[in-house]
Each structure stands twice: as structure tokens, then as C-alpha cells.
Write an enzyme that holds these catalytic residues in place. Structure first.
Site, PDB file in Angstrom:
ATOM      1  N   TYR A  97      -6.432   5.888  -4.294  1.00  0.00           N
ATOM      2  CA  TYR A  97      -7.123   5.261  -3.163  1.00  0.00           C
ATOM      3  C   TYR A  97      -8.273   6.183  -2.797  1.00  0.00           C
ATOM      4  CZ  TYR A  97      -2.954   2.360  -2.404  1.00  0.00           C
ATOM      5  OH  TYR A  97      -1.915   1.475  -2.540  1.00  0.00           O
ATOM      6  N   ASP A 135       2.463  -1.376  -4.975  1.00  0.00           N
ATOM      7  CA  ASP A 135       3.096  -0.531  -5.992  1.00  0.00           C
ATOM      8  C   ASP A 135       4.093   0.481  -5.446  1.00  0.00           C
ATOM      9  OD1 ASP A 135       1.444   1.235  -4.762  1.00  0.00           O
ATOM     10  OD2 ASP A 135       0.574   2.034  -6.607  1.00  0.00           O
ATOM     11  N   PRO A 175      -3.191  -0.480   2.613  1.00  0.00           N
ATOM     12  CA  PRO A 175      -2.145  -0.314   1.597  1.00  0.00           C
ATOM     13  C   PRO A 175      -1.713   1.139   1.365  1.00  0.00           C
ATOM     14  CG  PRO A 175      -4.250  -0.633   0.520  1.00  0.00           C
ATOM     15  CD  PRO A 175      -4.510  -0.687   2.000  1.00  0.00           C
ATOM     16  N   ARG A 219       2.443   6.511 -11.209  1.00  0.00           N
ATOM     17  CA  ARG A 219       3.142   5.243 -11.432  1.00  0.00           C
ATOM     18  C   ARG A 219       3.906   5.243 -12.745  1.00  0.00           C
ATOM     19  NH1 ARG A 219      -0.056   1.109  -9.651  1.00  0.00           N
ATOM     20  NH2 ARG A 219       0.789  -0.115 -11.354  1.00  0.00           N
TER      21      ARG A 219
END
Lengths: 624, 624
Positions: A260, A50, A335, A252
Site C-alpha cells: 500500500y 487479502d 483497506p 502473501r
């Protein structure tokens, strides 16, 4: 076998994630005879990667894809750090706010948007502009590579057997000879690209092993619409608590935020970590503890996952310069830095223009060596960084937490992708002071091997202000960028005229490497940015090689640009100053089809340029 | 007749050019039950109108349509004037270069792109986002308006009989009763909009006459890819020759350039002007004479036309506040200023939100009076300007030519559309010093009646930098924009809290005019731009009415913005300073759904606001 349908292609791409779709976009721009195969039924619909970094956005823009992504994405302009409160270590408090200084890195800032949106942008580009369709639910069955024939450039040494999706008509049964199964197909291809992810089928056929290993650090990831009183819920945060571990957040598109959340570290007391009990709710609960005194809950969860931090990379990224691997197929890491998708797309952006030039007979096959050397170096650096980063995340807060901020600042340039530097190699000769090398002192801020920094320049004929990168779309052409200096001064104009007489002559490298039937700017395009006051120079007084004439289309008004000396033409910066180029000196920058600067020299250095291209390109036969 | 298919609609739009498509876009955004009818088989494919002014781009952006247009269009950043050379009056020379100062007008500059591209943007918007299709090759056959029933808001007083395109099956013959012809249809509609061009069928049915007349000045227009040594071929030029008349040029998307070329003036010696002999070639030949010593020719002509300058306008733009006319149907003028398409789209942009609010029972029907008064005033001004402009163009050069430049400069603001000022009327009360009127002194650069100037502000929760206009998309909502000032100071925070207690109370105008079943921000949205240092205020410490809470979606983080005081937050301007609003004072600006500021008052002036909305909106019944 002989009766199976067999087709012949230049390039087959296995795997239509971001890396594969980037490759497909390049291939379609270059009009390579390409197939794109994917074993899944559709693109990613939500979650997964993302983050988009600056360089990736520049690359997407070179295909015309950045603007809609930019309009939909979350723009990461600020980062906040939260650490245990010194008065009450059970609560967190904001310890730092950092506004990202995107202007140092380029015209984009880091953005957050889900992988599927980016994949869809590529798919639309392929279908609407290039009539290329990804073939879905295709199973690869066998791969053979005939090394002996690979020395012949025209050979198709790779044989792939694939099986297409059965017809959807329910209950129909395929009868008869298996060998004649109309759903099976043999593909003979010159080149093969495996962008088929961490469990790459292509890599397994090649018996390439991954180096490195997984750690015992386990994280949960949730994409939720947060219901929270945490003040920085729409800011990207790194959050450390005393007892419950750490969180990293990335807001986002829409109302989503990705969290996370550190769940456990096995190997010590916690060997009983049981992923089967993890749910989005338990991840949010854990996050809520870390966020104390603030609360976090959600009603909508868009996607979630659990991962174990690990760093692995393949020992080589190609086999015989015919089969290539890219993206997760050759490097995996955690990530949290949002690097994976970016580096994966940058892998294939590096590769496919080289393939295209070799396939078309424009460039010599040995330039393909540079894919492995250029991209493996990036992967190795990234994995090294990721190891350090993961430790920062999972270690207890305190001194390390503060150190982390500095650490992050230090690596922003690398992560953004704009400082990635290739060479020295055949495409990017060394820049030391020996005879045939680049002369880096001519442009103190154009770093040979790095992408050309984009600054605003003015179209001489139109007075339109454009980014230098808009002159460098990904169309497969090399550019000789003439930074001609202040050509209102006769001495500088005379230097430019000297250069142009050479370029115009039939013996010049521009003519040597361009097929007789093609436009003279189809292999190497000449672009000029001068630093004369724009009103003191008339475009048509410049040599015609700089503004080519066409009997039906008239002059080409889109190749000569002027610098905004001391910002006299409007509210934009002086590009010569930003590039560190002297207006009474000028220089020539050779720019590769991927916007990386490969050579720097003076306006008179045509012999050096000849020698440079001689190592790379193939002289074209001329009609007699 | 009774057996004909009959359908009922809120709004029928006749004519799907730019004005009609703008109306359709509004109507679809407002989810009005609408039909769009056009007698042609397709949109314009080339030529016609080609200029976009600043305000039109702002409006297109409010529907999300500006970016792709901007990327494809020619950006008009410089204007050059050419006049007879003082040494040789048979040749022209450049007498002036003017860089357009777009920053004074807004975030866009004037652009050149053909009408069909804009129409296609609307058509894509309608079809992809709103599933509305323009009905093509529909012939309007009769129009009846039952004035008596028009007093009933729920009546459908307008009856339109239309005939659809016959089926394409060749040779098929429609037999039987004409009355039952399945291709005919009766439409009953509450409102009708005629955007069917200069020869408007709707206008003719209403027997509305056009005032004014055509002159005897004849111009030729060609859209060509020029082959020319004229230095400013990619710059918009006004060119006067001594003997051969004048030219105006507008470069366009791709390689096209439009040339307006003066051909003849009839009435005197030239009564023999014969348009049948005019071709693109003869127009280019004439242009070449004017351009001497430069040459002009072409190989590709995209479109061409001949026109006679004329200025006409209808005496009224509506009949009974039920039937409305807009665009070329009510005003025509010469095309050289590129104003026609812009003013036409602005007509319907002004109208349809009012229709929507009346149809939905949100606003009182008498607000529809303002369409005629607001837009006829603009048309009249434009025609007055056009008369002067045409004279400048066709008159001999010299003193007048120089005067023209000044003239042009002077009217740039009006032509750009950003200085269009509505009122005083019920929507825009007068701004004098009497008791219930606006207080213009609170914001020296926010002009009541004009559109809100857009400056950059920072989203408080995200640190994202956005244009104020991005807070005002065309979705039909009124906005109460609270410029709260420096709320890090307790006194100013206390004023804001006082205002918010009122707004939160069930008696506030926000509650009064919002249906009980709708979100509280669905009729009037409250937006805040404060001028506190962003880091000294936490969003969640502000009253909740400013950042509404939803049990499933959490807080709304997109309603509170911060000012960039003294540009401390980055490289963008201080919006309070640009708006001329005091940081220790603040103000409230009421912004209409079309971005025009209709009221200015202090943070305490809730009674004035109540009185303002009382004249316009309809109190909604609340559930008990």
C-alpha cells in the site's frame, strides 16, 4: 407477469463475495431453502481483500474450512516498523520488530491470502458438501417489499424480479412476448440479504443513504513478486519516509507481497492528482523512493488498484427485519487494516443462524433485532479506528510514527475480532448483579457477549486432545456448556447430578424447545468439561443425559471432556485456569450458535436458564 | 502379435493398493513415464488395514496428504490393558493405562482409519495434481524379462502383455482375429514393480517362493459400531481373559471400533475349527465372553474377516534390479500390530526415488541394490517381532500379559517406523572412525541411516515457524542441510563463508551433478538452519548460494532458517539442542530424497562430500 416462472424461498442472497458466501454456507448447513445470486461471471480471481484475522479463521474452522487456507496463507508472525534514519533523514532504518503474540488471541495468527482463495473454499464447501451452486450473471431488476404481509411469519413479503444469463448459443434471438421471456423469473422470499458490495443494488432499492465521506488521501496498491534488497520484504512492515510518504506491506501466499503506497493528498497544492497516469510501475517507483536506500522493482504484477481513503456506513442494516444488508453494502473504510473482508463475513455469520432459527420456528422473530444493534456497533467502532489509522499513515513520521506502534498494539484485539462483545440485548442479558442476570464472576476470563475462548480439553472416552471450539461447529445448535468442576469430589458430583435430574425431566428447557420428532440434542446440546482427574471418573457413571444412548449407535462418547489439571495429562494448558473457573465451583455457560457466550450461571441456576430461553425460543408442541 | 498395440514406459506398477499408490505418487512427482494397473474394479471400500504409524504420516505429509487424513482419523493417545480380576478370574479389570508419548517419536501419533480413505487420498492426489489415472480391471497375462538387454540402461527389457476390461456395451461380441483383439496390449517397460498383494501374480511369474508358514491360531476381525458398557470402548485395548482368549481393539474414524478376537487354535483338540460357521455375530459373542462382566453387541457391522496368524517373506525383493516386489507380495504377518500397510508403503517410498534418479541419469544404477538390502532387513525384523507378538496375544494371561506391556513399549519405536535405520551401504556409508566416513559425534540425536528427526525452526525472512520436514518435501531432491551454528560469531560466519565459496565454485559437487539447463538447486538443494540470534543476522548478508537470486522472482527466501536458541523466539523448542548439535560447531547433514540422513560431516569436509556423491551420482555434461 402472471405467466413468468415464480419460485418461493426462505432466503435470497444477492452478491456472492465473502459475506454472501458465508451467509450461503450457514444457510446450507441449516438447510434453508436458499438462492444465491451474483451478477458477475466468476469469483474474484486475484487481488482485492487479502487479510484474515483470528476470529475469521475460528469461524471458517467452524465450517471445516480453516486448515487448507492456513496451509496456503502467509502467516503474519512479526511486524517491523521503519522510520527515517536519525543520521540521514533521506534513508529509512528499522526502528522496531514486534513478534505477534498470537497465543493471547487464540490459536490462529493473522494471515495473508487473496480473497479468491477464500471464496473458492466456500464454493467448494457449498458444492461438494451441500450441492448448492451460486447462480452467476443474474441481473436483479426490481424489488418489492409488502410490509403489510410481513407480520405473518409464513408470508413471502419480498418480491424480486431477476433476469438470468442469456443462453450462450451465439446469434440466437429471443422472440415473442417479453412478458414470457423464459430468462426472467419472479422470486418470492421470506427474507432477503444484500451482500452486493459498496455499490449495493439492494441498498439503492431501499433508498438507504451512506453516512460519512471520502478523504482526499490517495493510495496505490500493488500485488507483486518483489525484486528488492529491502531486508524485510517478507515481513509485514509499516514504513515512513521523511519526504515521500508511507508504505504498508503485507506478504502473501506464494511469492507475492502487497504494497500500500501513499501517492498524494489532494485539496491543497496537489489538486492536480491524475489517477489516469498511475500504473503499477509508477506505484513501485514511488515505493522505491520511500524505501531508499533500498530498491524495489518487479517482473510480475498480480493485481493493482488505486483507492481514496474514505469511511462510510449505512444508518441501518435492515428494513423491517426482513431485508438485511451486510459487508461493504453498509460499511466501507480503507483497506490497510485488512479488516473489511473479515468484518463483512462476521456480519453474515452473526445474522444467518438467527434467520434460520426464526424460519424454522425455533426462535422468536424479535431476536432479529439484534443483528442491527450488534453489527452496527462493530461497524461504527471500526470506522472510528480507521479514521485514526489513516491519519497515522499519511501524517509525517516522527512522534506520531512511534505513537502508531502503540496505537496498533492497543487495537490488535479489536482487529483480531476476538474481543467483539455483543449486548446487552435479549440474546445477551446484562451482567450486573440484579436478579435474573448472568454471574460473570464465575468465570473471570469468559466474557459474556464475547466468543468463548478456545482452550484444549481432553475427550474423556478417547483421551484425544481437542480445542473447545471443535465442540462448537456451526450447525445451528445452542450449547449448554457445563463446566462441572472436580466431580471426583462427592459434593461437586452431587451438584452435577442435581442439574442432570432437572435436565432429564420432561419439564426441562431442553425438552420444552425440542420438537418431539427430533433428537433431544438437536436444538440445545449439552456438553460437559469436568475438572476431575480423568482416571478417577468413569464416563458411564455420569448421568446418561451427558452421554446420550442410541439403540443403534450406542453411547455418544463425544460430549464429555476433561480438563488438564495442572497439565498432568500432557503438554497442554489447564483450561479451567485459562477460563478462570474454579474447580470446586464450576459454572454453566450458554453458548449461542455463533460461539458467543450469552449467559453464565451456577449449576443450580436452572430457573435462570428457563427464564433466559423463555425470552428467545419457541416452546414446541409435543405429540400426545 | 506384431499387430498388437505396443507402448513403452519407464515404470509399470501392477497393483494399486497403498504400496502401489505410494509408488505411483512418487513416480508422478518425479514425472516418470508410468502406468498403474489393477485387476479390481475399484479401491477398497471398507475394512482391511486400518493403522497408520508415525513415520507413514510423515511420509504422507511429504506429499501433502497427511492433514486431511489426520483430521478424519482416530488418534491413538492412550492404551489400556485389561486382565483377569485377581478377585474373580471370570471377570476382567483394567490393569494399566498408558498415555502414548508421541512427542518422543515425532509430531504425529498413531492413528486408526480404514485403508480405503488412504487409497482415496492417493487417488485424488494422482488425478487432481498429476493427471494420473489408475487403469482398472486390467488382467496381466504374461511377463517376459530379457536379462541380456538389461545391462543397457536405455533398454526396455520387460515385456508385459495385458488385457483391458471389455467394453461395457452389453451383448456386443468381439469378432475376428484374437491376435488383433483391441483389448489386448503389449507394454515394454524399463522397470516393473509388483505391489499386487499376498497372492502376487508378479511374484508367481518370477517363481519366487515365500519362506515361513502359517500358524494354527485363528482370529476374527469385526469393524462395528459397538453397543457396549465396556468403559474403554473408545480406547485401544489389549484384553486377556482366563478362559476365553484375548482381544485387541482399535477405535476408528466415526463411531467404528475394530475388534481382533481370538477364536481358536487348531492342531490340538480343536482340529474341528470350522470357519464356515463364523459370522460377525459369533465373533461379537466370543468377544462378549472375553469382556465379561461387560457386554458387547452391534447393529452395524462395516466389515469383517477371519484370519490365521502366519509369517512369510520372500527370499528376495527384486530380480536383476529391474523387477521389484513390495508390500504383501513379499512379506505377510498378522494384522494386530497394524504394521502391514505401513511397511508396504514404506517399501515403495524407499524404492521409487532411486528408480527415478537412475531413469533420469542422475544416479548410478547400482544404488538400486540398496532397495533389497534396506527393506528386506525391515521385513525380517518385523516378522521376528510379529512371531513374538502373536504368542503374547494367544498365550494365557498372567506373567506374560504384563511382560507384553513392556514388550510393546520396547517395540513402539520400531513399529512407529521412526527408528528404521538403513545401511551401511553405498547410500549410507558406515559411521566408524575411518577416514572417509560420517562423523556421528557432530549431532548426537541425528542418527545416520535414520530419517532426520523433525523439529521446529523459524524461517529467517518471514519469522514463520515450520517443521524441518516441511523443508524436505518428496520431490526427488537431495539436500545438503547446513547446520551453520551461531554465525553471529565471526569465526563461525567465516567457516560458513568458506563452505559457500566452495559451493559457489564451478567445481563444486552441486555444479558437477546438475544438468547445465537445470536450476542449480534441482538435484541437490542447499538448506541452512543457523543458530545465531535471528535479529543479529540479515539474510542478504549471507552468501547468495544460500538464498538464490532469480531475475524474475527475486531472492529465494525459503532456504535459510534460524534456530530458537533457548526458546527465546517463542513457545517452541531449541532444535539444535534436540538434534544434539553444538552451536559453536555446527555440521552438514546430507539428507536423501526420502528424508533419511546419509552423511554427517563438518563444515570444512567438502572433500568427503565430493567423495560421497562420487559413489552415487552421475556427473552431468556441461554446455561449452
Amino acid at each position: 407477469m402472471t405467466k413468468l416462472k415464480t419460485s418461493y424461498h426462505d432466503l435470497v442472497i444477492v452478491g456472492a463475495g465473502p459475506a454472501g458466501l458465508m451467509a450461503a454456507s450457514w444457510a446450507s448447513r441449516l438447510q434453508l431453502n436458499t438462492r444465491v445470486l451474483d451478477d458477475k461471471a466468476d469469483r474474484v480471481s486475484n487481488g482485492r481483500a487479502d487479510g484474515l484475522h483470528v476470529r475469521t479463521l475460528e469461524i471458517l474452522d467452524s465450517f471445516g474450512l480453516a486448515t487448507p487456507i492456513q496451509e496456503a496463507a502467509y502467516q503474519l508472525r512479526e511486524i517491523c516498523c521503519w522510520n527515517p534514519d536519525s543520521d540521514d533523514e533521506n534513508e529509512i532504518r528499522r526502528t522496531e520488530r514486534v513478534l505477534s503474540k498470537e497465543e493471547d488471541l487464540g490459536r490462529y495468527c493473522q494471515m495473508g491470502i487473496h480473497q479468491g482463495f477464500i471464496e473458492q473454499s466456500f464454493l467448494d464447501f457449498l458444492e461438494n458438501k451441500n450441492h448448492v451452486q451460486v447462480e452467476r450473471i443474474v441481473k436483479t431488476q426490481s424489488l418489492d417489499f409488502d410490509k403489510a404481509s410481513a407480520t405473518d411469519g409464513n408470508a413471502h413479503p419480498i418480491t424480486l424480479r431477476i433476469r438470468h444469463q442469456p443462453s450462450v448459443s451465439k446469434g440466437s434471438k429471443l422472440d415473442g412476448d417479453d412478458e414470457l421471456d423464459p430468462l426472467d423469473e419472479i422470486i418470492q422470499t421470506k427474507y432477503l440479504l444484500g451482500t452486493d458490495g459498496g455499490h449495493s443494488w439492494v441498498r439503492k432499492q431501499l433508498n438507504l443513504k451512506m453516512n460519512g465521506d471520502r478523504t482526499k488521501k490517495h493510495f496505490g496498491v500493488i500485488d507483486i513478486i518483489p525484486i528488492s534488497d529491502f531486508p524485510d520484504v517478507r515481513i509485514s512492515c509499516s514504513i515512513h519516509s521523511t519526504k515521500h510518504g508511507s508504505i504498508m506491506t503485507i506478504p502473501r501466499e506464494g511469492r507475492l507481497v502487497r504494497f500500500y503506497v501513499q501517492l498524494a493528498e489532494t485539496g491543497g497544492d496537489q489538486d492536480d492528482f491524475d489517477t489516469s497516469k498511475i500504473t503499477p510501475e509508477t506505484i513501485a517507483e514511488k515505493a522505491s523512493k520511500i524505501l531508499s536506500p533500498y530498491k524495489l522493482s518487479f517482473s510480475h504484477c498480480d493485481w493493482w488498484s488505486i483507492y481514496t481513503v474514505g469511511q462510510q456506513y449505512a444508518s441501518k442494516f435492515d428494513v423491517g427485519n426482513r431485508i438485511f444488508l451486510a459487508g461493504d453494502a453498509v460499511h466501507t473504510h480503507s483497506p490497510t487494516m485488512g479488516a473489511g473482508m473479515n468484518v463483512s463475513m462476521q456480519d453474515t455469520y452473526n445474522l444467518v443462524w438467527k434467520l434460520g432459527q426464526v424460519i424454522k420456528g425455533i426462535a422468536q422473530p424479535h431476536i432479529l433485532d439484534t443483528y442491527n444493534s450488534e453489527r452496527q456497533a462493530v461497524a461504527t467502532q471500526l470506522i472510528e479506528l480507521d479514521r485514526k489509522m489513516s491519519n497515522f499513515y499519511s501524517d509525517a513520521p516522527g512522534a506520531e510514527a512511534l505513537e502508531y506502534d502503540k496505537f496498533r498494539e492497543q487495537f490488535t484485539r479489536f482487529l483480531s475480532g476476538v474481543s467483539v462483545q455483543y449486548g446487552p440485548n435479549v440474546l445477551v442479558p446484562a451482567t450486573d448483579q440484579s436478579k435474573h442476570h448472568s454471574k460473570p464472576s464465575l468465570a473471570s476470563n469468559i466474557i459474556v457477549g464475547q466468543r468463548l475462548p478456545s482452550h484444549l480439553v481432553m475427550n474423556h472416552a478417547e483421551a484425544n486432545i481437542v480445542h473447545a471450539h471443535s465442540l462448537l461447529p456451526s450447525d445451528g445448535r445452542w450449547r449448554v456448556l457445563i463446566l462441572a468442576g472436580d466431580i471426583s469430589k462427592p459434593s461437586q458430583m452431587s451438584r452435577l447430578q442435581g442439574l442432570c435430574s432437572y435436565l432429564t425431566s420432561p419439564a426441562s428447557f431442553v425438552h420444552t424447545y425440542t420438537p418431539a420428532s427430533s433428537r433431544i440434542d438437536s436444538v440445545i446440546e449439552i456438553l460437559t468439561v469436568h475438572a476431575a482427574p480423568r482416571h478417577e471418573v468413569e464416563l458411564l457413571d455420569l448421568p446418561e443425559i451427558l452421554h446420550l444412548f442410541d439403540s443403534k449407535l450406542g453411547y455418544d462418547y463425544w460430549k464429555v471432556f476433561s480438563n488438564n489439571n495442572n497439565s498432568e495429562e500432557g503438554d497442554f494448558d489447564d483450561a479451567y485456569e485459562l477460563w478462570g473457573v474454579g474447580k470446586d465451583q464450576g459454572c454453566i455457560a450458554v453458548v449461542r450458535p455463533d460461539q458467543h457466550v450469552s449467559y453464565l450461571c451456577e449449576l443450580e441456576d436452572v430457573e435462570l436458564l428457563e427464564r433466559y430461553f423463555d425470552q428467545i425460543l419457541v416452546p414446541q408442541k409435543k405429540e400426545n
